[in-house]
Structures are given as C-alpha cells and as structure tokens.
Scaffold this active site. Sequence first.
Site, PDB file in Angstrom:
ATOM      1  N   MET A   1       0.819  -1.202   0.000  1.00  0.00           N
ATOM      2  CA  MET A   1       0.000   0.000   0.000  1.00  0.00           C
ATOM      3  C   MET A   1       0.855   1.255   0.000  1.00  0.00           C
ATOM      4  SD  MET A   1      -1.390   0.366   3.899  1.00  0.00           S
ATOM      5  CE  MET A   1      -0.491   1.420   5.005  1.00  0.00           C
ATOM      6  N   LYS A  19       8.336   6.069   4.010  1.00  0.00           N
ATOM      7  CA  LYS A  19       7.227   5.330   3.425  1.00  0.00           C
ATOM      8  C   LYS A  19       6.164   6.330   2.998  1.00  0.00           C
ATOM      9  CE  LYS A  19       4.271   1.298   4.257  1.00  0.00           C
ATOM     10  NZ  LYS A  19       3.978   0.199   5.208  1.00  0.00           N
ATOM     11  N   ASP A 112      -0.437  -9.783  10.229  1.00  0.00           N
ATOM     12  CA  ASP A 112       0.134  -9.991   8.892  1.00  0.00           C
ATOM     13  C   ASP A 112       1.579 -10.464   9.009  1.00  0.00           C
ATOM     14  OD1 ASP A 112       0.005 -10.109   6.146  1.00  0.00           O
ATOM     15  OD2 ASP A 112       0.617  -8.022   5.853  1.00  0.00           O
TER      16      ASP A 112
END
Length: 539
Positions: A1, A19, A112
């Site tokens: 993402m 990021k 995750d």
Amino acid sequence: MGEVYRARDTRLGRDVAVKVLPQHLSTQAEVRARFEREAKTVSALNHPHICVLFDIGREGDTDFLVMELVEGETLSARLAKGPLPPSELLRIGVQIADALSRAHRAGVIHRDLKPGNIMLTKSGAKLMDFGLARATGMQGTGSGSGATVADLTHSPTIAQPLTAEGTIIGTFQYMAPEQLEGKEADVRSDIWSLGCVLYEMATGKRAFEGRSQASLIAAILEHEPAPIAEVQPMAPPALDRLVRAMLAKDPDDRVQTAQDAKLQLEWMLGESSSGARAPSSVTDGASPTIASARRLSRARWLLLALPVLVAVAAFFAGRKSSTPPVATPFQFERKTFREQTIFTARFMPDSKTIVYSGALRGNRPQLFVIRPQYPEPKPIGPVGVHLLAISSQGELAVLSNASFTGHHRLFHGTLARMPLEGAAPREIMEDVREADWSPDGTELAVIHEVGGKDRLEYPIGKVLYESAGYLSDIRVSPHGDLIAFMEHPARWDDRGSVNVVDTQGHKRELSGGYWGMEGMAWGADGRTVLFSVSVNGTD
C-alpha cells in the site's frame, strides 16, 4: 500500500526510510486510516527487533512515515535460498517471538506476520509492516475515516509474485483458520502465523500450499503439514513439537502466548550445544543406586509424532550393580492407520486391549479403544476426556474437560474415574494434571496444582512432595512403596531430573541434568525405572 524510499535526514545526519502513501491511494479513507494506524501502532512499541518510527507527516497531498532504515534482506528472500541452519533458525525465531510478545503486551495484534515482513540485518531480525495491526481495545470503531476494524480485517496485503488467474494472496498462507472463517483475530492468530514462519525456516517449504485460493484455504482448514522431522531430519525434535502446538486448528489448543514460544525457542537455542551430565551413582546403602544409562534410537509408538530419545536407568535398592543391564530389543507393530495426534496410550489388564487418548484433528482429546478382535480404533466417551492411567482392575483414571496448561504437551482438568464402557466419568477433584493407580487399583497418586505449585499426593490428600516448578510423569511402583516422577525446576521448562519419593515423603534424585524429559515406567521388579530423555535438544 506504500512506496518506500531511502532518504537523508539532514537535521540529524542519518539515513532513513520514508514510506509514502501514493497519491492515487491517499484519497481512499480506508487506506489512509490504515496508514495512520500503522504510525500510531509502531510509535507505541519500543523494541530492538521492531522497526522504529521517527516521524509522521503530510506534505501537500502526500502522507508519509519516516522510519528506521533497515539494511539487509527480507526473510522471504533468504528462504528462497533454502532452509536455515538450526542455530540460525532458533536465534531468529527467538527474536521474532520476543518482538511479537512485546507487541501483544502493548495490546497490538500484528495480523500480517510472514517472511516478507521480517528483515534480517547484522544486528538481528526486525519485525516490519504493522499496516494491518489492530489494537485490542479497538472494538470495531472507526479511525476518523468511516472504515471499521472489521472492514480493515478483510483487506489482506498482496505478496509478489502474482498470477493473473487463480491468484494466491500471500497473507492467506500465514493466516489462521479463525481468520479465514471470518472470526475475530487475537494474539493466538499471530501465534499461528509465527508457527508457519518457523516451519518454513526449518524446511524451506511453506506449511500450507495450494494451486488456488480455494485449495489453499482448504489445506489450512482441513490438513496438517508434514512433520518437520520428515522434511528436515537435522531440525531439533522439540521444534517439531512446538510448531505443531502453534498450528493447532482450534485457538484454545494452541500455544497461548508468544512469550511461551520465545521461552521454548530460547531453551532449544541455549541447550543445543550443551550436553547433560551423565547419571550419577547414589552411594547411600539405604537409597536406590543408578547402575547405568543407555540411549536407544528414536521410536514411534502408535503413530506418535514426537521423536523420543530413550534412556534406560536401572537401580537396585540397598546394593550396587556391578554390570550394566542389557536392554531388551523392542518389536513394534502398527496399530492405527490414520493420521492423528496421540497423547497417551495404555494396555488394559489383559495386555491385549489398548486404550489411548488422541485427536483426529487439532488437540482436543478423546478416548479410543483397540481390541484384538476389533483392531479398528473405536471412540469411547465424550470429547475432551484425556487418559491418565488404567488400574489393575481395568478402571480408567481420566481428566474430564481436559485443556492445555499453556505448555504444549501437558493437560489440566478434573480428575475422574470411569469404566472402559457403559458409564460417564465420575469426577473426583479439580486442578489435576496427572495420576497413577496403586498396585491394587484402590488409590490414586496425583499431581495436584494448588496456589501455583505442584503437589504430589498419594493417596489423594496426603502431600508427599511440593514444587514451585512443575512435576510430570508420575508412576507408582509395582510394590506401592515408591513413586517415581520427573521434576522440572522452572515452570514449563522441560529440563529436569528423575526422582523417587517414598510413602513417608522422603525424596531422592536419581538422575538429572537432562534437556528434555517425557515418559516414565517401572520395570516389573519394582526396582527399575525406564524414562525417555533428550540430552541436548537436538537428538
């Protein structure tokens, strides 16, 4: 993402990772909420094996995070070259479990965990990407974006490479059964994912695979991975047991905390290169004397999936033996032909009928009987009953409502007596882990948990010995004058010693210094004890 860039922090003169949320995603409320949640989650965690967040900001229409620059390669890239050596596997496993434990204590579930989110650096492993993490206090509330936690739960990340048709979303391969079934994830879901990662590190193969999403999900829900020992014989046997407990389908049957997993991995790592001291002789003429110890080869009993290193210790009351006893050769006959976990197996007094507790799926025990005339195992009694011992009269001592104690091979429940068939268990006392019958089948010796300590009682109510660690493998001698047991000084640490205690409470250690211990039996003479041990955790 997100897109990650290497950048220079000119104010502090350091390289960092930035990021950035791409502009085509920055307009999506759900994605922005996830991005912000990752920042809040990581900022609350301070651990050497969790990536550090330095700053968060927005420049124009661009959202960004400033994070620690982690030099190295992902675990998934390392695994592309093959499985890890046992020492490296255990070292990395300890670091990941420790980081996960820290997150869980802070109320954060990663959701995750996979090799692609673990970086390997010179200073150790780093747990990355908390974009799907959930704070346990967030009960479906939004994040200022209208997106609920439930909505975000069903937004798995996608791993490379991808295929156009029958695409497998990488996260699915490390996702716990309850997540695939749409249930709420908790810390035990992360335990499952960690088990998958450990399995892959040990074997170089994923625990669950499929040609499509449907077949992959079916494999996770219905099948068990091949034992680590079969795929990678050099892996520590204890690792196979730990991973199997982490991959139990039912969360209640699973290792319950990352801290427990970390401790067991630490013990494997710490003891893999150290041996146990040899059994020592006890020279007191009034006490049993160790005559010898001998290790035998690995064996499987009733398809038991736990490789066991057998050691035989013989002792004779009041005298020393000048010659070591000769071990009798074993002959094995296969009695079951189905894949299942088997916890305990005992012969009935006829020496032909076998009763065992096992689980066809997961780790929820049930009793089965194998008769000479009906060799197919027949289930008896309700699910949740675990076998402890069978008396000379054929009566069963069992645990009803049996559940794991938090240690992957020990059960806890309510002690009960029951016949082989025809009646429900008759409950006697709570908070019992193990029991064994007196020779005449009228009394029981038990390991009773009271106030965080283990008590050895024989008969029930008479305390012969108490330990702040834990006791296991209790066995009453054929003469009823001695009780053999294993004592583990640290709670849920398999290391320990073999001991006997008489009916007056006089306890004697016979042999100790073993890395792992499991399984105890008396010889027919009432002066010989057989037990299974591992001397260094790797054989």
